[in-house]
Design a protein around this motif. Structure first.
Motif, PDB file in Angstrom:
ATOM      1  N   THR A  57      28.120  47.145  58.228  1.00 25.29           N
ATOM      2  CA  THR A  57      28.451  46.372  59.267  1.00 25.29           C
ATOM      3  C   THR A  57      29.307  46.993  60.245  1.00 25.29           C
ATOM      4  O   THR A  57      31.083  47.510  60.080  1.00 25.29           O
TER       5      THR A  57
ATOM      6  N   SER B 174      22.681  42.243  56.950  1.00 24.14           N
ATOM      7  CA  SER B 174      22.695  42.029  55.795  1.00 24.14           C
ATOM      8  C   SER B 174      21.392  41.317  55.127  1.00 24.14           C
ATOM      9  O   SER B 174      20.233  40.966  55.418  1.00 24.14           O
TER      10      SER B 174
ATOM     11  N   ARG C 145      26.201  42.825  52.497  1.00 30.65           N
ATOM     12  CA  ARG C 145      26.778  43.307  53.208  1.00 30.65           C
ATOM     13  C   ARG C 145      25.903  45.120  53.053  1.00 30.65           C
ATOM     14  O   ARG C 145      26.296  45.840  52.972  1.00 30.65           O
TER      15      ARG C 145
ATOM     16  N   GLU D 160      30.243  38.031  57.035  1.00 35.50           N
ATOM     17  CA  GLU D 160      30.064  39.211  58.454  1.00 35.50           C
ATOM     18  C   GLU D 160      30.593  38.991  59.504  1.00 35.50           C
ATOM     19  O   GLU D 160      31.804  39.877  59.833  1.00 35.50           O
TER      20      GLU D 160
END
Lengths: 269, 269
Positions: free
Chosen positions: A78, A85, A75, A48
């Motif tokens: 984001t 996640s 994910r 991430e």
């Protein structure tokens, strides 16, 4: 502050990682849930880009064994400030655990507000270390990695003398003397004996769901922890763990729900 | 005891359900997180077969809108006593929220141990109902479905007079007078104002992760709730909610982590 490496992960593809489960991080034959979360959270951070875990909830599905395992990261959000996640630890094609991990950036400054009570403890030297061979017939391998020390009034637990409090207090740090970081806090939150020891239920307490919030980056030194269970009902008990760093700052809060141990086996009377 | 239907779901395929999000269950334009969990938990119970939710952790990913949505259930553990599933609420092809749901059977008897403090409150008649039109310019549609009443000392909050306590106490029940069940408890745990109101931050507090444990089946009548926040740090605050039924039994415990509201707008001074 750099996150220490506790458990190696190796990228094997987009959002996929390999790791090696070390059989030493166990209580008897059961691998510790706090430990099992570490490679999973590391995989999420690697996938991430946010530097720290802020909230980690893990559903424990089945008992893993020592050896190779795979981690798959999905994910879900984001964002620039916050990521979310889900990561699954897979062994022999079966999910062992699934974690929801919220990531962001933790401050190293003091909390803006802290209304939780302080955790009063005598110095680590005056507390009782849980050694890996303290329970006859059960090797506590986890305690060779984490130095866990219980406040003197709770040492009676280790002699099978429950006080009914559903509360435990003590210190934790890595045996190798390494300073704590958010991953060590995740580990410490699940490294103490279950609070059901204080009501005379000494059996294995299988955690079903565990949530830990990380609040600020911990200062170097020992972590102090207070565990508290409140309710036993319908076959389940809850357990909160509050962790403060050496500067007294609240660095982590965890809560778990677990099955009540079936086997109330005091080691002595 | 039969689980009441709060939000209809319709099976559309194996482990897939359709639901209709009702725009009325909102605070301003933001749909309530407690409400959004209900069709998701119902879908898990329908897919799995265990009668009750025991632990529900939801990651809120994006704001949904009123209208059609889909629920996809993934069964992760299908044990005889305990099940664990993940369910995703999807709208316009995007995940809105993801819930981890542990299911089992809740007792209707008293908890075996209950060490949490009692929740002392004057009668509902002596408390202040939060009406849907109490905040100028913001319609609290949720309060047309849930009758939420704050203890008198907290009614000052509604007038913009924070007391710094990070604590709230009050009553909750469904406006239609229906008796509570585990789904009503899930709803009640997220129906109160955020504890950040007590420190003068009246803005929207977006919940990022919410965990609720259900402990025993609630008795008929009002639910009483105590909310408590402990730490503001790194841009986040935590909030616990403890719910007792009309017989005083602890029926639910929730904890959430949310972003600290950016807009400290008192309505009066």
């Amino acid at each position: 502050m750099v996150l220490e490496i506790h458990t190696e992960i190796r990228e094997t593809g987009p959002d996929r990682y390999a790791t090696l489960i070390d059989g030493g991080w166990a209580i008897g034959s059961s691998l510790n849930g706090g430990y099992l979360q570490l490679p999973v959270v590391r995989a999420v951070l690697a996938a991430e880009g946010h530097p720290h875990p802020v909230a980690v909830t893990t559903d424990f599905l089945t008992a893993p064994h020592a050896g190779e395992a795979e981690i798959v990261v999905e994910r879900l959000r984001t964002g620039k400030t916050v990521g979310t996640s889900r990561a699954t630890l897979i062994q022999d094609g079966q999910p062992v655990l699934v974690s929801s991990v919220v990531t962001s950036t933790l401050d190293s400054s003091n909390p803006d507000v802290d209304l939780a009570p302080p955790i009063e403890l005598p110095s680590p030297d005056q507390c009782t270390r849980i050694r890996s061979d303290v329970m006859p017939g059960t090797q506590l391998g986890l305690m060779d990695h984490v130095d866990v020390r219980l406040a003197p009034e709770f040492a009676n637990l280790l002699r099978g003398r429950p006080d009914g409090s559903m509360a435990l207090r003590g210190w934790a740090r890595m045996v190798d003397g390494r300073d704590p970081d958010p991953l060590v806090c995740l580990l410490a939150a699940d490294a103490f004996p279950p609070v059901t020891f204080t009501i005379g239920r000494y059996g294995w307490a299988p955690t079903v769901q565990l949530t830990t919030y990380l609040r600020v980056l911990p200062a170097p030194g020992w972590l102090r922890a207070e565990l508290r269970g409140r309710v036993l009902a319908s076959g389940w008990f809850d357990e909160d763990c509050t962790i403060r760093d050496s500067a007294g700052r609240l660095v982590a809060q965890s809560r778990q729900i677990a099955r009540i141990p079936r086997v109330p086996v005091p080691t002595e009377n």
